[in-house]
Write an enzyme that holds these catalytic residues in place. Structure first.
Site, PDB file in Angstrom:
ATOM      1  N   GLU A  76      11.400  -7.234 -18.335  1.00 61.27           N
ATOM      2  CA  GLU A  76      10.769  -7.951 -19.431  1.00 61.27           C
ATOM      3  C   GLU A  76      10.266  -6.984 -20.494  1.00 61.27           C
ATOM      4  OE1 GLU A  76       7.929 -10.558 -17.428  1.00 61.27           O
ATOM      5  OE2 GLU A  76       9.567 -12.000 -17.436  1.00 61.27           O
ATOM      6  N   CYS A 113       5.944  -3.889 -25.916  1.00 61.16           N
ATOM      7  CA  CYS A 113       5.584  -3.446 -24.565  1.00 61.16           C
ATOM      8  C   CYS A 113       6.879  -3.301 -23.762  1.00 61.16           C
ATOM      9  CB  CYS A 113       4.627  -4.455 -23.934  1.00 61.16           C
ATOM     10  SG  CYS A 113       4.125  -3.993 -22.269  1.00 61.16           S
ATOM     11  N   CYS A 120       7.907  -3.054  -9.505  1.00 61.05           N
ATOM     12  CA  CYS A 120       6.963  -1.936  -9.418  1.00 61.05           C
ATOM     13  C   CYS A 120       6.562  -1.719  -7.971  1.00 61.05           C
ATOM     14  CB  CYS A 120       5.719  -2.205 -10.261  1.00 61.05           C
ATOM     15  SG  CYS A 120       4.667  -0.730 -10.385  1.00 61.05           S
ATOM     16  N   CYS A 124      -0.812  -2.801  -7.515  1.00 63.41           N
ATOM     17  CA  CYS A 124      -2.150  -3.138  -8.009  1.00 63.41           C
ATOM     18  C   CYS A 124      -2.396  -4.611  -7.702  1.00 63.41           C
ATOM     19  CB  CYS A 124      -2.260  -2.887  -9.510  1.00 63.41           C
ATOM     20  SG  CYS A 124      -1.858  -1.204  -9.969  1.00 63.41           S
ATOM     21  N   CYS A 127      -2.009  -7.609 -10.354  1.00 64.70           N
ATOM     22  CA  CYS A 127      -0.809  -7.605 -11.200  1.00 64.70           C
ATOM     23  C   CYS A 127       0.324  -8.397 -10.547  1.00 64.70           C
ATOM     24  CB  CYS A 127      -0.390  -6.158 -11.432  1.00 64.70           C
ATOM     25  SG  CYS A 127       1.186  -6.021 -12.288  1.00 64.70           S
ATOM     26  N   ASN A 226      -9.922   0.592 -13.671  1.00 66.35           N
ATOM     27  CA  ASN A 226     -10.159  -0.684 -12.978  1.00 66.35           C
ATOM     28  C   ASN A 226     -11.186  -0.664 -11.852  1.00 66.35           C
ATOM     29  OD1 ASN A 226      -8.047  -1.585 -14.636  1.00 66.35           O
ATOM     30  ND2 ASN A 226      -6.580  -0.859 -13.128  1.00 66.35           N
ATOM     31  N   CYS A 343      -0.896  -8.837 -20.106  1.00 65.18           N
ATOM     32  CA  CYS A 343      -0.997  -7.737 -19.146  1.00 65.18           C
ATOM     33  C   CYS A 343      -1.041  -8.242 -17.713  1.00 65.18           C
ATOM     34  CB  CYS A 343      -2.298  -6.961 -19.375  1.00 65.18           C
ATOM     35  SG  CYS A 343      -2.235  -5.921 -20.787  1.00 65.18           S
TER      36      CYS A 343
HETATM   37  S1  SF4 Z   1      -0.385  -2.763 -13.096  1.00 63.24           S
HETATM   38 FE1  SF4 Z   1       1.438  -3.733 -12.174  1.00 63.24          FE
HETATM   39  S2  SF4 Z   1       3.196  -2.804 -13.210  1.00 63.24           S
HETATM   40 FE2  SF4 Z   1       1.405  -1.475 -13.626  1.00 63.24          FE
HETATM   41  S3  SF4 Z   1       1.396   0.076 -11.974  1.00 63.24           S
HETATM   42 FE3  SF4 Z   1       0.108  -1.589 -11.223  1.00 63.24          FE
HETATM   43  S4  SF4 Z   1       1.505  -2.922 -10.051  1.00 63.24           S
HETATM   44 FE4  SF4 Z   1       2.781  -1.575 -11.336  1.00 63.24          FE
END
Ligand code: SF4
Length: 359
Positions: A76, A113, A120, A124, A127, A226, A343
């Protein structure tokens, strides 16, 4: 070209045709003699761009593109007219721009972006991309290709002005470091977007932060924090168990900033988890002494996530604690939440109403 017995300037002509003019097939490179084009084709060379397979348009003008690569995988890429205030206060031209004023190109400034991996691996907890796992790294051409197809779709022609890039889409760029850096160089030298208009965000791959600082051509750096202490950060970002806050902050303090440049710390606020005044004060102490600003992002909702979006008031209080201590802090505007473009929302959601045609 030298290898093919041609003059070296032919190589430059191909480079310009590919990256500056975004030519999509060899035959269209009119600066090359016709017989050379046929020869290259006969030898099996080809050029091309990724394909836009779907496009979702938000009520705020943001566009989320589902970009299909040659092997059928998709990533994306998001177009944000007027940006999302992510550049605010970073000391650069991109950060200084105001949002007012009409231009011939129909936008005052815009931010793209860009994704660096299919999925990934970082995991996180806030996310949605993390839920996909990682499928593969993108090649440098696939990273540049996302920018090229979006610029073409938005009818942005060279010289490209007022377009900022953030490498904050799907994936962790520093886990695909070589391809990411090659793409950054191609975007500067080929597409013509200055490095001062690019920002890469890392979840905190500490050894690569040192490598990145030594690069002669490099985007600006954003670090995704974070959490204001190790326990909290590890709960939100398990990666913190490998590289903890003291390793990360040491790398941040040693990062060689250019004149006027500031580091960016990103902090996603999760209601009742990391958004209290005490945590704001802890964050303030953590970043003290670093030439940096803090971008605050109120969590963007996602049904599969275990967190809630904080109230506006607590976001503003958090910001106020930082600002009062002299730490520049900005609240990033959520862009494209209604189309899963904001985000942490990039997970190739396609089961929403198709986008209306964009003029
Ligand atoms: S925020 Fe999402 S895309 Fe970015 S490093 Fe963490 S898991 Fe990966």
């Amino acid at each position: 070209m030298l290898g093919a017995g041609q003059a070296s300037f032919r190589g430059q002509q191909i480079f310009e045709a590919l990256y500056r003019h975004r030519i999509e097939n060899l035959d269209a490179i009119s600066t090359l003699p016709r017989n050379l084009r046929s020869q290259l084709e006969a030898e099996g060379w080809s050029v091309g761009m990724p394909r836009i397979s779907q496009k979702f348009v938000s009520s705020d003008g943001t566009i989320r593109y589902l970009v299909e690569l040659a092997d059928g995988e998709t990533v994306e890429t998001v177009w944000m007219p007027e940006g999302d205030d992510g550049e605010s206060g970073d000391g650069t031209e991109a950060g200084d721009e105001s949002e007012s004023g009409a231009t011939a190109n129909r936008f005052t400034r815009a931010t793209i972006c860009v994704s660096s991996q299919v999925g990934c691996a970082v995991n996180c907890r806030f996310c949605l991309t993390a839920l996909l796992g990682v499928k593969r790294n993108l090649e440098a051409g696939e990273i540049v290709g996302q920018v090229a197809v979006v610029l073409r779709d938005r009818q942005v022609e060279p010289p490209i002005q007022r377009v900022n890039l953030v490498f904050m889409g799907m994936g962790e760029p520093f886990l695909n470091y070589e391809n990411f850096m090659k793409a950054a160089r191609l975007l500067v030298e080929g597409v013509g977007i200055p490095e001062s208009r690019m920002t890469v965000s890392t979840a905190g791959i500490v050894p690569r932060i040192y490598d990145f600082g030594a690069e002669p051509v490099r985007p600006k750096l954003a670090i995704s924090l974070n959490g204001s202490n190790d326990e909290l950060r590890a709960a939100v970002m398990p990666l913190n168990r490998k590289w903890n806050l003291s390793d990360l902050m040491e790398a941040a303090r040693k990062f060689p900033l250019r004149a006027r440049e500031r580091l960016t710390f990103e902090y996603v606020l999760l209601a009742g988890v990391n958004d209290s005044p005490a945590q704001a004060r802890e964050l303030r102490e953590l970043v003290r002494g670093v030439r940096a600003k803090v971008n605050l992002i109120a969590l963007n909702p996602g049904a599969e996530l275990p967190y809630q979006t904080p109230e506006k008031q607590s976001v503003l209080e958090f910001q106020e604690i930082l600002v009062r201590a002299g730490v520049p802090a900005f609240v990033r505007k959520p862009r494209g939440r209604d189309i899963y473009a904001a985000c942490g929302q990039l997970k190739r959601t396609i089961d929403i109403a198709p986008a209306p045609a964009v003029p």
